[in-house]
Scaffold this motif. Structure first.
Motif, short mmCIF file in Angstrom:
data_model
loop_
_atom_site.label_atom_id
_atom_site.label_comp_id
_atom_site.label_asym_id
_atom_site.label_seq_id
_atom_site.Cartn_x
_atom_site.Cartn_y
_atom_site.Cartn_z
N HIS A 55 65.28 -9.69 44.97
CA HIS A 55 64.91 -11.02 45.46
C HIS A 55 66.06 -11.71 46.19
O HIS A 55 65.86 -12.76 46.80
CB HIS A 55 64.39 -11.90 44.31
CG HIS A 55 65.45 -12.39 43.37
ND1 HIS A 55 65.81 -11.70 42.23
CD2 HIS A 55 66.24 -13.49 43.41
CE1 HIS A 55 66.76 -12.37 41.60
NE2 HIS A 55 67.04 -13.45 42.29
N GLU A 56 67.25 -11.11 46.15
CA GLU A 56 68.40 -11.66 46.88
C GLU A 56 68.67 -10.88 48.17
O GLU A 56 69.67 -11.15 48.85
CB GLU A 56 69.65 -11.60 46.00
CG GLU A 56 69.54 -12.42 44.72
CD GLU A 56 70.65 -12.13 43.72
OE1 GLU A 56 71.02 -13.04 42.96
OE2 GLU A 56 71.15 -10.97 43.71
N SER A 57 67.80 -9.96 48.52
CA SER A 57 68.09 -9.04 49.62
C SER A 57 68.14 -9.74 50.98
O SER A 57 68.70 -9.19 51.94
CB SER A 57 67.06 -7.91 49.66
OG SER A 57 65.75 -8.40 49.81
N PHE A 58 67.57 -10.95 51.10
CA PHE A 58 67.68 -11.67 52.37
C PHE A 58 69.13 -11.90 52.75
O PHE A 58 69.47 -12.01 53.94
CB PHE A 58 66.95 -13.01 52.32
CG PHE A 58 67.15 -13.83 53.57
CD1 PHE A 58 66.51 -13.51 54.75
CD2 PHE A 58 68.02 -14.91 53.57
CE1 PHE A 58 66.72 -14.24 55.91
CE2 PHE A 58 68.24 -15.67 54.73
CZ PHE A 58 67.58 -15.33 55.90
N PHE A 59 70.01 -11.96 51.77
CA PHE A 59 71.42 -12.19 52.08
C PHE A 59 72.03 -11.05 52.89
O PHE A 59 73.06 -11.24 53.55
CB PHE A 59 72.21 -12.43 50.79
CG PHE A 59 72.09 -13.84 50.28
CD1 PHE A 59 72.92 -14.84 50.75
CD2 PHE A 59 71.11 -14.17 49.36
CE1 PHE A 59 72.80 -16.15 50.30
CE2 PHE A 59 70.98 -15.47 48.91
CZ PHE A 59 71.82 -16.47 49.38
N LEU A 60 71.41 -9.89 52.89
CA LEU A 60 71.88 -8.81 53.76
C LEU A 60 71.61 -9.15 55.22
O LEU A 60 72.46 -8.92 56.09
CB LEU A 60 71.20 -7.50 53.38
CG LEU A 60 71.57 -6.98 51.98
CD1 LEU A 60 70.65 -5.84 51.57
CD2 LEU A 60 73.03 -6.54 51.93
N TYR A 61 70.43 -9.72 55.51
CA TYR A 61 70.15 -10.21 56.86
C TYR A 61 71.12 -11.32 57.22
O TYR A 61 71.59 -11.42 58.36
CB TYR A 61 68.72 -10.72 56.96
CG TYR A 61 67.69 -9.65 57.21
CD1 TYR A 61 67.62 -9.01 58.45
CD2 TYR A 61 66.78 -9.28 56.23
CE1 TYR A 61 66.68 -8.03 58.70
CE2 TYR A 61 65.84 -8.29 56.46
CZ TYR A 61 65.79 -7.67 57.70
OH TYR A 61 64.87 -6.70 57.94
N LEU A 62 71.38 -12.17 56.24
CA LEU A 62 72.23 -13.32 56.48
C LEU A 62 73.65 -12.90 56.88
O LEU A 62 74.20 -13.39 57.87
CB LEU A 62 72.23 -14.19 55.22
CG LEU A 62 72.82 -15.58 55.29
CD1 LEU A 62 72.10 -16.50 54.32
CD2 LEU A 62 74.30 -15.53 54.95
N ILE A 63 74.24 -11.96 56.12
CA ILE A 63 75.61 -11.55 56.45
C ILE A 63 75.66 -10.76 57.76
O ILE A 63 76.63 -10.87 58.52
CB ILE A 63 76.27 -10.75 55.31
CG1 ILE A 63 75.55 -9.42 55.07
CG2 ILE A 63 76.35 -11.58 54.04
CD1 ILE A 63 76.34 -8.45 54.20
N ALA A 64 74.61 -9.99 58.04
CA ALA A 64 74.58 -9.26 59.31
C ALA A 64 74.48 -10.22 60.49
O ALA A 64 75.15 -10.03 61.51
CB ALA A 64 73.41 -8.28 59.32
N ALA A 65 73.65 -11.25 60.34
CA ALA A 65 73.51 -12.23 61.41
C ALA A 65 74.81 -13.00 61.62
O ALA A 65 75.22 -13.25 62.76
CB ALA A 65 72.37 -13.19 61.09
N LEU A 66 75.47 -13.37 60.53
CA LEU A 66 76.75 -14.08 60.65
C LEU A 66 77.81 -13.20 61.31
O LEU A 66 78.59 -13.67 62.14
CB LEU A 66 77.23 -14.53 59.27
CG LEU A 66 76.50 -15.73 58.67
CD1 LEU A 66 76.94 -15.94 57.22
CD2 LEU A 66 76.76 -17.00 59.48
N ALA A 67 77.83 -11.92 60.97
CA ALA A 67 78.79 -11.00 61.59
C ALA A 67 78.52 -10.86 63.08
O ALA A 67 79.45 -10.86 63.90
CB ALA A 67 78.73 -9.64 60.90
N ALA A 68 77.25 -10.73 63.45
CA ALA A 68 76.90 -10.62 64.87
C ALA A 68 77.21 -11.91 65.61
O ALA A 68 77.66 -11.89 66.77
CB ALA A 68 75.43 -10.26 65.01
#
Length: 263
Positions: A89-102
């Motif tokens: 249920h915390e997996s959205f944070f993977l999108y979040l860190i990828a978006a921040l890195a990009a």
């Protein structure tokens, strides 16, 4: 441009502990995400292993879409991480860190305040209203936890033509080409930085950074919501990564399956 070897080491070009250290470079592949997922089935790869291609013939986007990139002009790569500390249920944070890195990579490479760089929820990067980067994440689950993830990133670097698409590249924006190897090094560094914050469970800090960089934050924009054209004011994201929208006095929390941007 990269030499077309099976493996290329970027050691010495970036300051990372593990992201990009084991780099598998392919002259051509259908999809770096698909290749990485297949490797995970058969090989015990170290965390941070990256599959990168000069040409991705069937790149994958959200909702089954195809990511089209001109050969040898852009970054098309997938990074394998093992966030076993992260619940499903915390997996959205993977999108979040990828978006921040990009986002940070794009901002650093452009290095000019005239460019308006934004994260379009959930995971695209837009510059001056044009898409420059997309992200696709595929996870392997172990009970309630994410045992492994493949973070696929397609970043438009040197491509010059985007006929019929609302897209751009850093070369178009800057009027000059960039070194792909150096761009990859910058991306790896930022992704590792945010992944380490995630590993330390800095959820609030990451959410605040992401929200502050969102496209349309506080603005009223048009969406296709459940097959109807609606205008909502963007209010940020929920803890689960849903898009928070204001419809008059009513607050709506929308997921990607029921909402499309009309840009």
């Amino acid at each position: 441009m990269f030499t077309l070897n099976n493996k290329v080491s970027l050691f010495g070009l970036m300051e990372t502990l593990f992201v990009g250290k084991n780099l598998i470079f392919l002259p051509v592949t259908n999809s770096t995400n698909s290749h990485a997922m297949e490797l995970l089935k058969n090989v015990n790869l170290p965390e941070g292993t990256t599959v990168q291609a000069a040409h991705q013939s069937k790149g994958k986007g959200q909702r089954g879409a195809t990511w089209i990139a001109e050969p040898e002009s852009n970054l098309t790569l997938s990074v394998i991480l093992r966030p076993s500390f992260l619940r499903v249920h915390e997996s959205f944070f993977l999108y979040l860190i990828a978006a921040l890195a990009a986002y940070d990579t794009t901002s650093q490479l452009l290095a000019d305040s005239q460019f308006d760089v934004r994260i379009k929820w959930p995971n695209d990067i837009y510059v001056n209203g044009f898409k420059s980067c997309g992200i696709l994440i595929e996870n392997k689950l172990n009970s309630d936890f994410v045992s492994a993830t493949v973070i696929g990133i397609g970043m438009n670097i040197n491509q010059l033509s985007f006929e019929g698409l609302n897209a751009t590249s850093l070369a178009v924006l800057m009027g000059k080409s960039l070194d792909l190897r150096a761009a990859a090094a910058v991306l790896f560094s930022h992704l590792e930085k945010y992944y380490l914050l995630l590993r330390n469970r800095q959820f609030q800090q990451l959410r605040q950074l992401y929200t502050s960089r969102m496209l349309g934050l506080g603005e009223e924009l048009a969406f296709n919501y459940r097959s109807e054209i609606k205008h909502f004011r963007i209010g940020g994201i929920t803890d689960a990564g849903l898009l928070r929208l204001q419809d008059g006095e009513k607050v709506i929390e929308a997921d990607l399956g029921e909402l499309r941007w009309l840009l």
